[in-house]
Design a protein around this motif. Sequence first.
Motif, short mmCIF file in Angstrom:
data_model
loop_
_atom_site.label_atom_id
_atom_site.label_comp_id
_atom_site.label_asym_id
_atom_site.label_seq_id
_atom_site.Cartn_x
_atom_site.Cartn_y
_atom_site.Cartn_z
N TYR A 1 43.38 41.72 39.87
CA TYR A 1 42.89 42.19 38.57
C TYR A 1 41.89 41.32 38.14
CZ TYR A 1 47.61 45.00 38.89
OH TYR A 1 48.50 45.66 39.31
N PHE A 2 40.77 41.88 37.97
CA PHE A 2 39.58 41.13 37.45
C PHE A 2 39.57 41.31 35.99
CE2 PHE A 2 38.29 42.55 41.77
CZ PHE A 2 38.06 41.19 42.36
N PRO A 3 39.61 39.92 35.37
CA PRO A 3 39.68 40.34 33.74
C PRO A 3 38.22 40.47 33.09
CG PRO A 3 39.79 38.01 34.22
CD PRO A 3 39.92 38.85 35.65
N TYR A 4 38.25 41.47 32.29
CA TYR A 4 37.21 41.59 31.30
C TYR A 4 37.54 41.64 29.75
CZ TYR A 4 34.11 43.09 35.23
OH TYR A 4 33.44 43.11 36.34
N SER A 5 36.85 41.55 28.78
CA SER A 5 36.80 41.19 27.76
C SER A 5 38.00 42.27 26.97
CB SER A 5 35.79 41.08 26.69
OG SER A 5 35.20 42.44 26.37
N GLN A 6 37.97 43.48 27.58
CA GLN A 6 38.90 44.66 26.94
C GLN A 6 39.79 45.10 28.11
OE1 GLN A 6 36.53 47.43 24.71
NE2 GLN A 6 34.74 45.95 24.78
N GLY A 7 40.27 44.31 29.02
CA GLY A 7 41.15 44.84 30.02
C GLY A 7 40.84 44.37 31.50
N TYR A 8 41.27 44.91 32.45
CA TYR A 8 41.25 44.61 33.74
C TYR A 8 40.51 45.59 34.93
CZ TYR A 8 44.31 40.64 32.89
OH TYR A 8 44.89 39.44 32.27
N LYS A 9 39.65 45.27 35.67
CA LYS A 9 39.45 46.18 36.79
C LYS A 9 40.36 45.65 37.96
CE LYS A 9 34.94 46.66 38.06
NZ LYS A 9 33.84 46.28 38.67
N VAL A 10 40.96 46.71 38.51
CA VAL A 10 41.96 46.46 39.56
C VAL A 10 41.54 47.06 40.68
CG1 VAL A 10 44.26 47.15 40.23
CG2 VAL A 10 43.76 47.20 37.75
N ARG A 11 41.67 46.09 41.78
CA ARG A 11 41.02 46.62 43.04
C ARG A 11 42.27 46.44 44.07
NH1 ARG A 11 35.54 45.65 46.26
NH2 ARG A 11 36.03 45.84 48.35
N LEU A 12 42.29 47.47 45.13
CA LEU A 12 43.06 47.28 46.10
C LEU A 12 42.52 46.41 47.22
CD1 LEU A 12 44.73 50.73 46.53
CD2 LEU A 12 45.67 48.77 45.48
N LEU A 13 43.43 45.84 47.99
CA LEU A 13 42.77 44.75 48.99
C LEU A 13 42.65 45.34 50.62
CD1 LEU A 13 44.78 41.56 48.05
CD2 LEU A 13 42.34 41.90 47.71
N GLU A 14 43.77 46.34 50.67
CA GLU A 14 43.68 47.08 51.97
C GLU A 14 42.44 48.09 52.02
OE1 GLU A 14 44.96 46.13 54.72
OE2 GLU A 14 45.57 44.36 53.58
N GLU A 15 42.09 48.92 51.05
CA GLU A 15 41.16 49.95 50.90
C GLU A 15 40.18 49.57 49.72
OE1 GLU A 15 42.53 53.66 50.11
OE2 GLU A 15 44.57 52.90 50.10
N LYS A 16 39.20 49.98 49.76
CA LYS A 16 38.04 49.76 48.57
C LYS A 16 38.31 50.91 47.48
CE LYS A 16 33.52 48.70 47.32
NZ LYS A 16 32.04 48.48 47.79
N ARG A 17 39.37 50.71 46.74
CA ARG A 17 39.74 51.68 45.57
C ARG A 17 39.95 50.71 44.36
NH1 ARG A 17 45.14 54.69 46.15
NH2 ARG A 17 44.45 55.26 43.99
N MET A 18 39.29 51.29 43.25
CA MET A 18 39.19 50.50 41.93
C MET A 18 39.45 51.25 40.81
SD MET A 18 36.07 48.22 42.62
CE MET A 18 34.98 49.24 43.68
N TRP A 19 40.09 50.89 39.87
CA TRP A 19 40.17 51.53 38.83
C TRP A 19 40.51 50.54 37.38
CZ3 TRP A 19 44.14 50.99 42.21
CH2 TRP A 19 45.30 50.55 42.10
N ALA A 20 40.41 50.89 36.22
CA ALA A 20 40.39 49.98 35.19
C ALA A 20 41.96 50.10 34.37
CB ALA A 20 39.31 50.35 34.21
N ILE A 21 42.11 49.10 33.78
CA ILE A 21 43.35 49.22 32.66
C ILE A 21 42.65 48.67 31.54
CG2 ILE A 21 45.42 48.15 31.84
CD1 ILE A 21 46.18 47.49 34.98
N GLY A 22 42.65 49.44 30.47
CA GLY A 22 41.87 49.31 29.29
C GLY A 22 40.32 49.66 29.50
N SER A 23 39.54 48.86 29.05
CA SER A 23 38.08 49.26 29.07
C SER A 23 37.09 48.41 29.88
CB SER A 23 37.35 49.65 27.85
OG SER A 23 35.87 49.67 28.13
N VAL A 24 36.51 48.65 31.04
CA VAL A 24 35.52 47.61 31.62
C VAL A 24 34.09 47.95 31.34
CG1 VAL A 24 35.06 46.80 34.06
CG2 VAL A 24 37.31 47.03 33.50
#
Length: 210
Positions: free
Chosen positions: A70-93
């Motif tokens: 979970y990479f932190p941003y000012s308004q949430g987190y960008k989530v990245r799976l480690l086994e495959e390149k899939r990403m989504w956001a919690i809050g606003s990135v």
Amino acid sequence: VENPYLDKPEGYKPQVIFKSPEQIAAEIAEVATYQTLALPSRHLKKESLDYFKVKTAVSEYDGITPLAVYFPYSQGYKVRLLEEKRMWAIGSVKDGGLFGWDQAVNTGGKKLFITEGEFDAIALYQIFKDHNKGTQYADFNPAVVSIPNGASAADRDLLKYLPLIRQHFKEIVLVFDQDEPGKKAVDNVLKIIPDALTAVLPEKDANECL
């Protein structure tokens, strides 16, 4: 474009779940309680990930195998799976600024290194820290950030934050991937920041250099 839903019935569309602001806030608060673990597969140390306040999700089976970051941003987190390149956001990135911005400003440095992705920013920071061990610069933290939306949006994102960057930094160094999208992104960014320097890497990106 390859259809990701080949195993689904014809006309299948994924269900979109809308969350209330309260649900999102609760999810962000929960992620903030997660631990931070080293990522051996990327040669990233715990202290490097801690510096950027990155959080780790682990396997429910053993409680130790990292599954996502979970990479932190000012308004949430960008989530990245480690086994495959899939990403989504919690809050606003999208409008969450540059990854690592607060740490970069707090260094007091005047040279800002900008990478294409969060893993590369952390890797570049770690490379500098390891290189400076045992020298007079051992306690110095380099100012390293990542653009939030990848190479294709690099010029748009940096144009948005350029006044803030100029306010704090005198020199800008682009450390983008050494592939065609990365080179194209550099060309586009140089049109709006003509005085930026560009780094030529011996591998595809900073994380591979590490």
